[in-house]
Design a protein around this motif. Sequence first.
Motif, PDB file in Angstrom:
ATOM      1  N   LEU A 113       2.785   2.239   2.583  1.00 13.23           N
ATOM      2  CA  LEU A 113       2.719   2.855   3.911  1.00 13.23           C
ATOM      3  C   LEU A 113       3.985   2.642   4.744  1.00 13.23           C
ATOM      4  CD1 LEU A 113      -0.943   1.959   4.959  1.00 13.23           C
ATOM      5  CD2 LEU A 113      -0.092   4.087   3.983  1.00 13.23           C
ATOM      6  N   ALA A 136       0.865   6.439  -1.625  1.00 13.24           N
ATOM      7  CA  ALA A 136      -0.209   5.580  -1.124  1.00 13.24           C
ATOM      8  C   ALA A 136      -1.582   5.911  -1.722  1.00 13.24           C
ATOM      9  CB  ALA A 136      -0.266   5.673   0.405  1.00 13.24           C
ATOM     10  N   HIS A 137      -1.904   7.195  -1.862  1.00 11.93           N
ATOM     11  CA  HIS A 137      -3.273   7.523  -2.284  1.00 11.93           C
ATOM     12  C   HIS A 137      -3.559   7.121  -3.724  1.00 11.93           C
ATOM     13  CE1 HIS A 137      -0.970  11.238  -3.173  1.00 11.93           C
ATOM     14  NE2 HIS A 137      -1.711  11.254  -4.251  1.00 11.93           N
ATOM     15  N   LYS A 138      -2.510   6.897  -4.527  1.00  8.13           N
ATOM     16  CA  LYS A 138      -2.763   6.451  -5.904  1.00  8.13           C
ATOM     17  C   LYS A 138      -2.970   4.943  -5.965  1.00  8.13           C
ATOM     18  CE  LYS A 138      -0.747  10.057  -8.641  1.00  8.13           C
ATOM     19  NZ  LYS A 138       0.339  10.405  -9.568  1.00  8.13           N
ATOM     20  N   TYR A 145     -12.185   5.450  12.776  1.00  2.00           N
ATOM     21  CA  TYR A 145     -11.918   6.816  13.213  1.00  2.00           C
ATOM     22  C   TYR A 145     -12.836   7.170  14.379  1.00  2.00           C
ATOM     23  CZ  TYR A 145      -9.549   7.162   8.725  1.00  2.00           C
ATOM     24  OH  TYR A 145      -8.722   6.957   7.661  1.00  2.00           O
ATOM     25  N   LEU A 186       0.806  -1.226   0.000  1.00  8.12           N
ATOM     26  CA  LEU A 186       0.000   0.000   0.000  1.00  8.12           C
ATOM     27  C   LEU A 186       0.839   1.275   0.000  1.00  8.12           C
ATOM     28  CD1 LEU A 186      -2.512  -1.246   2.658  1.00  8.12           C
ATOM     29  CD2 LEU A 186      -3.164  -0.494   0.371  1.00  8.12           C
ATOM     30  N   THR A 235      -5.880   7.018   6.018  1.00  9.52           N
ATOM     31  CA  THR A 235      -6.721   7.829   5.140  1.00  9.52           C
ATOM     32  C   THR A 235      -6.126   7.874   3.742  1.00  9.52           C
ATOM     33  OG1 THR A 235      -7.289   9.127   7.078  1.00  9.52           O
ATOM     34  CG2 THR A 235      -7.851  10.073   4.943  1.00  9.52           C
ATOM     35  N   GLN A 236      -4.816   7.952   3.681  1.00 12.92           N
ATOM     36  CA  GLN A 236      -4.168   7.955   2.382  1.00 12.92           C
ATOM     37  C   GLN A 236      -4.296   6.594   1.699  1.00 12.92           C
ATOM     38  OE1 GLN A 236      -0.243   9.572   2.493  1.00 12.92           O
ATOM     39  NE2 GLN A 236      -0.224   9.965   0.311  1.00 12.92           N
ATOM     40  N   ALA A 237      -4.252   5.525   2.511  1.00 14.76           N
ATOM     41  CA  ALA A 237      -4.390   4.187   1.939  1.00 14.76           C
ATOM     42  C   ALA A 237      -5.779   3.970   1.345  1.00 14.76           C
ATOM     43  CB  ALA A 237      -4.113   3.126   3.007  1.00 14.76           C
ATOM     44  N   PHE A 238      -6.749   4.786   1.756  1.00 12.63           N
ATOM     45  CA  PHE A 238      -8.085   4.696   1.163  1.00 12.63           C
ATOM     46  C   PHE A 238      -8.177   5.463  -0.153  1.00 12.63           C
ATOM     47  CE2 PHE A 238      -9.973   3.976   5.604  1.00 12.63           C
ATOM     48  CZ  PHE A 238     -10.007   2.608   5.396  1.00 12.63           C
ATOM     49  N   GLY A 239      -7.081   6.096  -0.541  1.00 13.18           N
ATOM     50  CA  GLY A 239      -7.079   6.778  -1.830  1.00 13.18           C
ATOM     51  C   GLY A 239      -7.321   8.268  -1.738  1.00 13.18           C
ATOM     52  N   ALA A 285      -4.503   2.932  -3.944  1.00 14.47           N
ATOM     53  CA  ALA A 285      -5.893   2.544  -3.670  1.00 14.47           C
ATOM     54  C   ALA A 285      -6.732   2.583  -4.937  1.00 14.47           C
ATOM     55  CB  ALA A 285      -6.490   3.467  -2.613  1.00 14.47           C
ATOM     56  N   HIS A 286      -6.433   3.519  -5.812  1.00 17.97           N
ATOM     57  CA  HIS A 286      -7.256   3.693  -7.007  1.00 17.97           C
ATOM     58  C   HIS A 286      -7.055   2.589  -8.038  1.00 17.97           C
ATOM     59  CE1 HIS A 286      -9.173   7.514  -6.047  1.00 17.97           C
ATOM     60  NE2 HIS A 286      -8.102   7.726  -5.326  1.00 17.97           N
ATOM     61  N   PRO A 306     -14.127   6.074   2.704  1.00 19.72           N
ATOM     62  CA  PRO A 306     -13.226   5.759   1.587  1.00 19.72           C
ATOM     63  C   PRO A 306     -13.884   6.118   0.256  1.00 19.72           C
ATOM     64  CG  PRO A 306     -13.348   3.932   3.115  1.00 19.72           C
ATOM     65  CD  PRO A 306     -14.436   4.880   3.497  1.00 19.72           C
ATOM     66  N   PRO A 307     -13.210   6.899  -0.573  1.00 22.29           N
ATOM     67  CA  PRO A 307     -13.824   7.328  -1.822  1.00 22.29           C
ATOM     68  C   PRO A 307     -14.072   6.148  -2.757  1.00 22.29           C
ATOM     69  CG  PRO A 307     -11.675   8.363  -1.483  1.00 22.29           C
ATOM     70  CD  PRO A 307     -11.864   7.399  -0.380  1.00 22.29           C
TER      71      PRO A 307
END
Lengths: 236, 295
Positions: A56, A76-78, A94, A54, B187-191, A80-81, A106-107
Amino acid sequence: MATAEEYLRVTGLHAFYGESHILHGMDFSVNRGECVTLLGRNGAGRTTTLKAILGLTGKRTGSIMLNGREVIGWPAHKIAHLGVGYCPEERGIYASLSAEENLMLPPQIASGGVSVDEIYAMFPNLQERRKSQGSRLSGGEQQMLAMARILRTGARLLLLDEISEGLAPVIVQKLGEVIRTLKESGFTIILVEQNFHFAAPLADRMYIVEHGRIVAEIGRDELEQKQALLHEYLGV
Amino acid sequence: MSEIFGIPIQAFMGQLMLGLVNGSFYATLSLGLAVIFGMLNIINFAHGALYMAGAMLAWMGLNYFGIGYWWSLLLAPLGVGLIGIVIERSMLQWLYKLDHLYGLLLTFGLALILEGLFRDLYGVSGLPYSIPEEFAGAYNLGFMFLPKYRAWVILASLLVCFATWFVIEKTPLGAYLRAATENPKLTQAFGINVPLMVMLTYGFGVALAGFAGVLAAPAMQVSPLMGSNLIIVVFAVVVIGGMGSILGSIVTGLGLGMIEGLTKVFYPEASSTVVFIIMAIVLLVRPAGLFGREK
């Protein structure tokens, strides 16, 4: 297995947290629609493997082919997509968000995710508790929520870290059923597990991790003949 | 009924209103600090200087380009936000993993540089900025006169503070922000692009300071020192309200402004220290602040 079927291939993966070198050349692959388990002792590097996929961890070297793309250098944020959903060991609910906000957080990354109605049908407790603050949910509810929120997004590869840990047997059983349903609907799953008896009936293949590398691979039909191996590494 | 506790009602209400005006600035500024601290873990000592920059930009806009008050109210915060984004990208982003002290020292240094720059250009005597025509004059409330501009400062600050609170606590975007504040990695791992959100949060937080600066321009003298005069009290407000608490900083800001105003009526000698006395007491009784959560 033909490479076209591969969802994930990890080759020679090294990962670090600051100065400490955790993964020492992981090699494994996961095919589309497969459920694969990473078994091993605490500290063997299973959680770190998921985190490295991931993006991380700290520094990473080697290769991670995800859905046909090399993602070793990606933020990391890419990642997931590309269709990856992550359920962390500590569940990562959270506390400052309500159960519903946690679920919706999660988007959406692809179409074809499980709808909110279906999720509430799968986990009726979550619907009852949807207005509750994340910190007020029970351990079982938190685990279900952590699973549920990644089903919504359209992710097709689920990285599930120790989802049976510390839960009542009836909830573990429920989670087992959920994973079976997910397999039937075509999800690709990596289970990191301590609980061999939970993982064994679900997994198509098992990898045993020790000192940051894969030391054995066991197919579903090899369980009998590789008993000794399992005993040696896991004590089961 | 022309006296309250032996004080003429007009003096009493006048000070209360002034306190509320000051409180509006405290609230807007400490809200920005709270948002920034929550997300970036940075104690933004440059906040006062950026508040001053907002007022200065409004003054410069008017005197060099003929940009009036209303446009300044929009453009100066944008300009300050942009300065913030440059600061975040070029400097702050390297400090998140370090102790708070480093961010504090860096932003303190930045504050000194910004102030020094404007002092060098404009001196310290203060520059006039007139009240926009719409707000000339006062309302006669019967028991007191309320200058229209003061009423506007209170109203505008409350609106901005409430809108910020609403976005953070009640919208999906706010849920992203809260999530990224609580657990940035997951949160970043969720995209979700957390570094981008951090950058925009800092930009927004300092834009709030810039907005307060423009509001202050007609009410006080525009001066390179106006930020450093205010920022220490604002930090006390943040400590009393609880670091990182959104609602806490708004309520505490307004409340302390009023307490300060009333102290001017009843015991003027203590009016500039009362906030710090309250801070000391709160720290003794509730170290996490009135609205803060103990860690």
